[in-house]
Each structure stands twice: as C-alpha cells, then as structure tokens.
Design a protein around this motif. Structure first.
Motif, short mmCIF file in Angstrom:
data_model
loop_
_atom_site.label_atom_id
_atom_site.label_comp_id
_atom_site.label_asym_id
_atom_site.label_seq_id
_atom_site.Cartn_x
_atom_site.Cartn_y
_atom_site.Cartn_z
N UNK A 1 46.79 19.59 38.77
CA UNK A 1 46.89 18.12 38.74
C UNK A 1 45.94 17.50 37.72
N UNK A 2 44.77 18.11 37.56
CA UNK A 2 43.84 17.62 36.53
C UNK A 2 44.46 17.76 35.13
N UNK A 3 45.11 18.89 34.90
CA UNK A 3 45.71 19.12 33.59
C UNK A 3 46.93 18.22 33.37
N UNK B 1 48.33 11.68 29.58
CA UNK B 1 47.62 10.64 28.81
C UNK B 1 47.24 11.11 27.39
N UNK B 2 47.63 12.33 27.06
CA UNK B 2 47.33 12.88 25.74
C UNK B 2 45.82 12.90 25.47
N UNK C 1 49.55 5.52 32.60
CA UNK C 1 49.92 6.28 31.41
C UNK C 1 50.24 5.39 30.21
N UNK C 2 51.00 4.34 30.44
CA UNK C 2 51.43 3.53 29.28
C UNK C 2 50.27 2.84 28.57
N UNK D 1 46.57 8.40 24.82
CA UNK D 1 46.02 8.62 23.49
C UNK D 1 44.76 7.84 23.16
N UNK D 2 44.23 7.09 24.13
CA UNK D 2 43.01 6.33 23.86
C UNK D 2 41.89 6.78 24.80
N UNK D 3 40.67 6.72 24.28
CA UNK D 3 39.50 7.14 25.07
C UNK D 3 38.80 5.93 25.69
#
Lengths: 112, 112, 112, 112
Positions: free
Chosen positions: A10-12, A18-19, B99-100, B104-106
């Motif tokens: 689940x962590x992965x 979220x990339x 997610x949306x 891709x952002x930190x």
C-alpha cells in the motif's frame, strides 16, 4: 496476505499513484524519517518524562506511523526485512552492552 | 512464531535483562528514535542525493535497525500494531494528498 | 548596547513574561533546538541540493532564528559566550581535520 | 574586530582551506545542524530533565558549538545577521504567544 507485505504494497501504491518515486532517494527518505521523528518528539516537548506515557494516543499513532512508513520504504528500497535487521542488531548490541556491565545504567557502550 | 512477535520479544528480553525499562518512558524513546534517525542521516551528509542509494549497506542496516527498534518499543508500550497504524495513516494521507492535486509534486498538503 | 546582549535580554524578557523558565531545563532546550532544526530541514525535503540555495528566505529566517534562539538560551543558561565556544571548536576541528588530509573530501575525521 | 565577524571569518577560512565550500549548499548545512543537534540531545538521553542542567560542560560546549557553527555558515550564505533574525522572530512570537494566553502554559500557539 500478511500485514507486513500489505503495508509495503500500500505504501508503494500510494507513492506510485502520485508519481513520487522520483523524490524517494535514500537521502531524502532518511531526511523524512528524521523530520517525522522530530514531529513525534514535539508531542513531548516541555512535558515531564514521568508524565510522557499520557500522550495523546491519536497524535502518537500518526507521528509514529510516519516514522515507520518512511522506514519501511527505505528498507524496501534496499531489499531489507525490517525484522531481520532488528534481530541482527540485537545480537550486535548484546556484544556492545554485556549484561554484567550494562545492567541498570544508561551509559553508552564506550563509557561502560 | 511470527517475526514481528519475535522481534518484540527479543527487544523486551534485551531491555529487561539490563534493567532498562526504567529509562524507557515515551519521551525518552521518542528522543532515541530521533537520535538514531540523525545517525542514519549522517550516512548521507555532504553526499549527493543522486548517489545516495549507493550507501554502505551494513551501516544502513544498523542505523535503520536502531530507528526501528525504538519505534517498535514505543509502539509496544502503547499496545499499537505498527502495520495497523501505518495502514490507517495511508488512508488519512490519501485524503490530505488527493492524486489529482499531489501527482508529481513534492509540495506539502497545505500548499496543494 | 551590542546586539548579542540585546538578543539575550529580549529572549529572557519574552520567556519571563510568559513564566516559561520552568520549562527551560537543558534537556528540553536541546530538544527544542532539534525540533526547530527539523523544521528548517523540512524547507529542503524532496528538493535537490543543487537548487537548495533558492529557498524561501522568509521561512529560512524564521526557522533558523528558532534554532538560534534556543541555542542562545541554552548557552546563556550555562554562561557560555557563543562566539567563544565556536572559536574554541574551530581549533579542535583543525586538529581533527588537518588540511593535508581533509582537503576536498567529505569524509569524517575517523575515516581520513 | 568584533567577535561575530571574527567567528564568521574563521569559519570561512577553515572551510576554504579544506575546499569544503562545494559541500556547503543550504540543504546540507541544514542537515548538518540537525545532526549536530541530535549529538547535543544525546548528552541528555535517558537522563532526567530535572538533572539535565548538570550536564558535562565540555561536551555541551562542543556540541552546541557545532550547532552554532553550521547555523552561522547558513546565515552567512544568505547574508543574514543572526541577531537581526532572532530579534525579528521574537516580535512574531509575541503575536503568536500573547502573554495573557501563554503565561505558565507549554501549549503550542494553535492550542492556546
């Protein structure tokens, strides 16, 4: 499925949706552990140790979970089983802290 | 016996043989997690993130094991299962980091 | 009045007006330094080192000021002048890190 | 020459003689502050707060000096005067912690 495997999966999944793998190099994961550990410590700041077991349990769960989550991700990145490395470290520590010298004292091994 | 249970039992045995429970209030355990997390970070200090996965694996195992050992002891003191609290936190984080918005952002959740 | 003296006086006035001296034992002050240091580090989490000098300067000022404030209070409690101890430490470090061995390397002194 | 200026100059001389500026980006300096803060905290680990002012003063001086040295270098990198940012932060904190609400309590500003 066992819970360890489930937690890792689940962590992965959370990370990949979220990339965020691009941010999760070992150095940043270690830094994240440290920052979450500080948030955990903030629950106890200015409080007496003797009263510290009375901590807000919901907050404790959240901050400790954050420390653990990044620790699990760092272990997974290096193909480490968290229980194997803990058990191995206990053996090493038993050598550094022999019972007859370490009993009842909080001294570091190099001061025993 | 499963490895989680075994790790907890050996940690407690190690602690009790040395009469260290007296030192292990929640505040000091949290502090120990933080100090071990700093030792873990020291492995990466002044190194490039991009090269940080190339860390000395033996040292990584030791420092990460220390973080985990104190985390396991703190969880045990409060009757928490580490995987339960991690799984619960993932759910909370999914709300904080949809997610949306987070892809891709930190950025932190309060800046999304 | 010089600014060092002024900063100490204002920190103590701030503390005393709030009756906070009771919380400021050495252990808690050290813990506060550590927590503020983690907040400072959070400004850089997941960011590239190479871009880290581009930090939000207002946030940097605040977090670094927090680290310094508790450091000044801890020094004052033990009657230490911060510049004296820094100058003294530079001398010690010069012995631990001789130029000919330490030049251009980020290794720790015990690995030189 | 005043001692603040002298400390900065000696820190920079020490760094440049060893060709270490290449390692001293803001992120790594912040990380170094955090690691040194943990070493400072280690002096108090497992000790009672009430006895913590009795710390080994030589070790305290060394660890606090390390925290301060990296803090001074980070401030210098961003052209900040440490006393200016501390005095500015005291003003902000006075707004976050008004005397009538904060007196005698260790609560965080968002819980007052």
């Amino acid at each position: 499925m066992d819970k360890y495997k489930q937690a890792i999966e689940e962590l992965i999944k959370f990370r990949n949706e979220r990339d965020w793998e691009q941010f999760h190099d070992s150095k940043n994961l270690a830094l994240a552990i440290s920052i979450e550990a500080a948030e955990l410590n903030e629950l106890f700041l200015w409080k007496k140790e003797s009263e510290s077991d009375n901590v807000n349990i919901e907050k404790l769960k959240e901050e400790l979970a954050d420390v653990l989550s990044f620790s699990l991700l760092l272990a997974e990145k290096h193909n480490l089983d968290i229980f194997d490395i803990v058990l191995e470290k206990i053996k090493r520590n038993a050598e550094k802290y022999p019972v007859d010298k370490a009993k009842g004292t909080a001294k570091k091994y190099d001061e025993l």
